[in-house]
Design an enzyme around this catalytic site. Structure first.
Site, PDB file in Angstrom:
ATOM      1  N   THR A 121     -12.106   1.021   5.146  1.00  0.00           N
ATOM      2  CA  THR A 121     -11.971   1.817   4.219  1.00  0.00           C
ATOM      3  C   THR A 121     -13.340   1.018   3.053  1.00  0.00           C
ATOM      4  OG1 THR A 121      -9.825   3.366   4.099  1.00  0.00           O
ATOM      5  CG2 THR A 121     -11.624   3.056   1.893  1.00  0.00           C
ATOM      6  N   GLU A 155       0.617   5.766   8.042  1.00  0.00           N
ATOM      7  CA  GLU A 155       1.825   5.522   8.923  1.00  0.00           C
ATOM      8  C   GLU A 155       2.719   5.948   8.685  1.00  0.00           C
ATOM      9  OE1 GLU A 155       1.745   0.912   7.198  1.00  0.00           O
ATOM     10  OE2 GLU A 155      -0.154   0.874   6.729  1.00  0.00           O
ATOM     11  N   LYS A 204     -13.797   9.258   1.959  1.00  0.00           N
ATOM     12  CA  LYS A 204     -12.281   8.796   2.294  1.00  0.00           C
ATOM     13  C   LYS A 204     -12.074   8.508   0.926  1.00  0.00           C
ATOM     14  CE  LYS A 204      -9.117   6.075   4.012  1.00  0.00           C
ATOM     15  NZ  LYS A 204      -8.235   6.354   4.901  1.00  0.00           N
ATOM     16  N   PHE A 249       2.509  15.653  -1.470  1.00  0.00           N
ATOM     17  CA  PHE A 249       2.060  14.728  -1.749  1.00  0.00           C
ATOM     18  C   PHE A 249       2.195  14.854  -3.757  1.00  0.00           C
ATOM     19  CE2 PHE A 249       0.079  11.517  -0.068  1.00  0.00           C
ATOM     20  CZ  PHE A 249       0.318  11.841   1.319  1.00  0.00           C
ATOM     21  N   LEU A 250       3.286  16.170  -4.203  1.00  0.00           N
ATOM     22  CA  LEU A 250       3.868  16.007  -5.410  1.00  0.00           C
ATOM     23  C   LEU A 250       5.135  15.203  -5.391  1.00  0.00           C
ATOM     24  CD1 LEU A 250       2.975  19.149  -6.728  1.00  0.00           C
ATOM     25  CD2 LEU A 250       1.768  16.801  -7.387  1.00  0.00           C
ATOM     26  N   ALA A 252       7.800  12.944  -6.243  1.00  0.00           N
ATOM     27  CA  ALA A 252       8.320  11.699  -7.872  1.00  0.00           C
ATOM     28  C   ALA A 252       8.669  10.747  -7.117  1.00  0.00           C
ATOM     29  CB  ALA A 252       9.043  12.239  -9.000  1.00  0.00           C
ATOM     30  N   CYS A 260      -2.901   0.808   1.428  1.00  0.00           N
ATOM     31  CA  CYS A 260      -3.974   1.541   1.281  1.00  0.00           C
ATOM     32  C   CYS A 260      -4.703   2.307  -0.097  1.00  0.00           C
ATOM     33  CB  CYS A 260      -4.258   2.647   2.125  1.00  0.00           C
ATOM     34  SG  CYS A 260      -3.818   2.352   3.819  1.00  0.00           S
TER      35      CYS A 260
HETATM   36  C1  UGA Z   1      -2.787   7.222   2.914  1.00  0.00           C
HETATM   37  C2  UGA Z   1      -3.442   8.286   3.556  1.00  0.00           C
HETATM   38  O1  UGA Z   1      -2.142   9.254   3.164  1.00  0.00           O
HETATM   39  C3  UGA Z   1      -4.081   8.150   5.057  1.00  0.00           C
HETATM   40  O2  UGA Z   1      -4.656   9.831   4.138  1.00  0.00           O
HETATM   41  C4  UGA Z   1      -4.915   7.613   5.043  1.00  0.00           C
HETATM   42  O3  UGA Z   1      -5.716   7.343   6.092  1.00  0.00           O
HETATM   43  C5  UGA Z   1      -4.295   6.180   5.089  1.00  0.00           C
HETATM   44  O4  UGA Z   1      -3.652   5.655   3.560  1.00  0.00           O
HETATM   45  C6  UGA Z   1      -5.041   5.349   4.927  1.00  0.00           C
HETATM   46  O5  UGA Z   1      -6.321   4.800   4.021  1.00  0.00           O
HETATM   47  O6  UGA Z   1      -5.819   4.040   5.741  1.00  0.00           O
HETATM   48  P1  UGA Z   1      -0.604   5.699   3.958  1.00  0.00           P
HETATM   49  O7  UGA Z   1      -0.239   5.038   3.403  1.00  0.00           O
HETATM   50  O8  UGA Z   1       0.150   5.513   5.494  1.00  0.00           O
HETATM   51  O9  UGA Z   1      -1.677   6.437   4.517  1.00  0.00           O
HETATM   52  O10 UGA Z   1       1.125   6.271   3.309  1.00  0.00           O
HETATM   53  P2  UGA Z   1       1.057   8.058   2.516  1.00  0.00           P
HETATM   54  O11 UGA Z   1       2.237   8.296   3.286  1.00  0.00           O
HETATM   55  O12 UGA Z   1      -0.544   7.917   2.631  1.00  0.00           O
HETATM   56  O13 UGA Z   1       1.732   7.584   1.353  1.00  0.00           O
HETATM   57  C7  UGA Z   1       1.501   6.370   0.781  1.00  0.00           C
HETATM   58  C8  UGA Z   1       2.250   5.937  -0.563  1.00  0.00           C
HETATM   59  O14 UGA Z   1       2.323   7.385  -1.095  1.00  0.00           O
HETATM   60  C9  UGA Z   1       3.624   5.846  -0.247  1.00  0.00           C
HETATM   61  O15 UGA Z   1       4.063   5.073  -0.892  1.00  0.00           O
HETATM   62  C10 UGA Z   1       4.397   7.346  -0.554  1.00  0.00           C
HETATM   63  O16 UGA Z   1       6.231   6.871  -0.356  1.00  0.00           O
HETATM   64  C11 UGA Z   1       3.856   7.827  -1.529  1.00  0.00           C
HETATM   65  N1  UGA Z   1       4.055   9.071  -1.719  1.00  0.00           N
HETATM   66  C12 UGA Z   1       3.757   9.685  -0.895  1.00  0.00           C
HETATM   67  C13 UGA Z   1       4.991   9.557  -3.221  1.00  0.00           C
HETATM   68  O17 UGA Z   1       5.325   8.663  -3.887  1.00  0.00           O
HETATM   69  N2  UGA Z   1       5.253  10.849  -2.939  1.00  0.00           N
HETATM   70  C14 UGA Z   1       4.039  11.839  -1.817  1.00  0.00           C
HETATM   71  O18 UGA Z   1       3.978  13.081  -2.225  1.00  0.00           O
HETATM   72  C15 UGA Z   1       3.481  11.341  -0.901  1.00  0.00           C
END
Ligand code: UGA
Length: 432
Positions: A121, A155, A204, A249-250, A252, A260
């Site tokens: 990125t 991840e 991205k 992704f909503l 809390a 990332c």
């Molecule tokens: C994120 C993106 O989802 C990927 O599409 C992207 O490729 C990646 O970053 C990157 O840029 O490399 P990742 O960091 O592995 O992926 O994890 P996510 O599952 O997206 O979660 C990110 C954070 O958001 C976590 O702390 C998770 O607990 C939090 N989260 C996620 C929430 O608090 N609420 C949600 O509804 C979803």
């Protein structure tokens, strides 16, 4: 096709292994000799479901190789992916020094056409900067292409996300580059967005920032729910069933964390400001996020009156389930706040305890959730590992000194937890 992956960290190793799985011949490079030695023995330096098996399979099939020498691959590959890390600088900007080093190394060895792809990125306009850097250091005047092909894998579900993507984004400046990508990804069934390099780079950053905004939006509403005794889960369900909003992704919780989102949102904010188009909304997204872990600890303090002399059993240390990644994990600031308030911390995580132990000192790392509960006045759930859903609640409760249960991930039903005999508190939902 012959592919070179430069940088065998999380993104590089998953990308390289999945491309080998699709039938390409892939060599992964990393300057870290110990890492390459580990990979050659079939072990991987982090936990990602299914990855180790896939690495072993492709190494055995002679489709996946590892080396520390960029010079060995540059002229043997049709495509080179730059997958080195772009860590944040103190001002939020992405540090591109690893990208620059790699671009120079490629330039020094390049003797024939190659497609050089940014996979890490990077800020918008990095593609052009990589092209100019290579042009400056290249030994002979020859044609090459630079392209952007951002990755969207998460991840914990990285292999699935790579092999069944929602979309493939490629930013190219020539028909030749586009043709190479079409061949490379021909086994994958997904819409391909073909655009210019800058737009691909922006996709991205915009995608990650939008997802982070959704999370902060839900977290901000969760505080209003806390204030009036409403239920954030019902509110986001009611919002998310509108397809224009969407349910994902909503959720809390203790805020978005990991390697990332926090870094990418800060970098995007920094870039926007530098371009004279400051994206003020993102500053608020970060502010809401930063406050979320503190609010959680405040809630615990207010409920227990004090943490001094108390024992807290922490369930989950990794930044999210199905990974051992501790980068920017919320367990770090939260446990530090517990310790600062005078609490003793016992912690359990199915995968991340070893990595956590080098970051968080003074914590009693244990092997089961029940040991974390032994003598604890409170339990705090910081990562939503699915194994926590099926705990033996009587066993946990009996071993505890107190009955407080703080759920930072809204994993459980308040009514159920009350029935199980806990004083249950979560995020944006009435306590039970
Ligand atoms: C994120 C993106 O989802 C990927 O599409 C992207 O490729 C990646 O970053 C990157 O840029 O490399 P990742 O960091 O592995 O992926 O994890 P996510 O599952 O997206 O979660 C990110 C954070 O958001 C976590 O702390 C998770 O607990 C939090 N989260 C996620 C929430 O608090 N609420 C949600 O509804 C979803």
């Amino acid at each position: 096709m012959k592919i070179g992956i430069i940088g065998s960290g999380y993104v590089g190793l998953v990308t390289g292994t999945c491309l080998a799985h699709l039938g390409h011949s892939v060599t992964c490079v990393d300057q870290d000799k110990a890492k390459i030695r580990t990979l050659k023995t079939g072990k991987i330096p982090f936990y990602e479901p299914g990855l180790m098996e896939m690495v072993l399979e492709n190494v055995a099939a002679k489709r996946l190789f590892f080396t520390t020498e960029i010079s060995r691959i540059v002229n043997h590959c049709e495509v080179l992916f730059i997958c080195v890390n772009t860590p944040p600088k103190p001002n939020g900007a992405a540090d591109l020094s690893f990208v620059e080093t790699v671009a120079k190394q490629i330039a020094m060895h390049l003797r024939k056409y190659c497609l050089i792809v940014e996979k890490s990125t990077v800020p918008v306009e990095t593609g052009e900067w990589v092209r100019q850097t290579i042009k400056r250091y290249i030994k002979k005047d020859m044609h090459f292409d630079v392209a952007s092909n951002p990755e969207f894998l998460r991840e914990g579900s990285a292999i699935h996300d790579f092999l069944q993507p929602d979309r493939i984004v490629i930013g190219v400046s020539s028909a030749r580059a586009e043709k190479i990508f079409r061949t490379l990804y021909s086994p994958l069934k997904a819409p391909m967005i073909v655009t210019d390099i800058k737009s691909a780079e922006l996709i991205k950053h915009a995608a990650n920032s939008f997802l982070a905004t959704k999370i902060s939006f839900a977290n901000a509403i969760s505080r209003i729910c806390d204030a009036v005794g409403a239920d954030i889960e019902k509110v986001t369900l009611g919002m998310g069933l509108d397809p224009r909003i969407g349910k994902q992704f909503l959720k809390a919780g203790v805020g978005f964390v990991g390697s990332c989102f926090p870094k990418d949102v800060s970098a995007f904010l920094y870039i926007s400001e530098k371009l004279g188009a400051r994206f003020e909304l993102l500053a608020d997204v970060l502010r809401i996020n930063d406050a979320q872990a503190k609010c959680f600890v405040e809630k615990i303090k207010n409920s227990m009156k004090t943490l001094r002399g108390k024992t807290v059993g922490v369930l989950g240390l990794a930044f999210k389930p199905d990974t051992d990644d501790m980068r920017c994990a919320p367990s770090i600031p939260i446990i530090q706040m517990f310790q600062k308030e005078g609490a003793r911390v016992k912690a359990y995580d199915p995968q991340a305890a070893f990595k956590a132990s080098s970051i968080l000192k003074g914590v009693d790392y244990v092997d089961t959730p029940y040991e974390a509960g032994e003598g604890a006045h409170a339990i705090a759930v910081l990562t939503e590992w699915s194994e926590f859903l099926n705990l033996d609640w009587e066993r946990l409760k009996k071993s505890m000194k107190g009955r407080f249960f703080f759920d930072g991930r809204n994993m459980f039903s308040p009514a159920e937890m009350k029935k199980r005999g806990f004083h249950y508190f979560s995020i944006g939902r009435p306590s039970a």
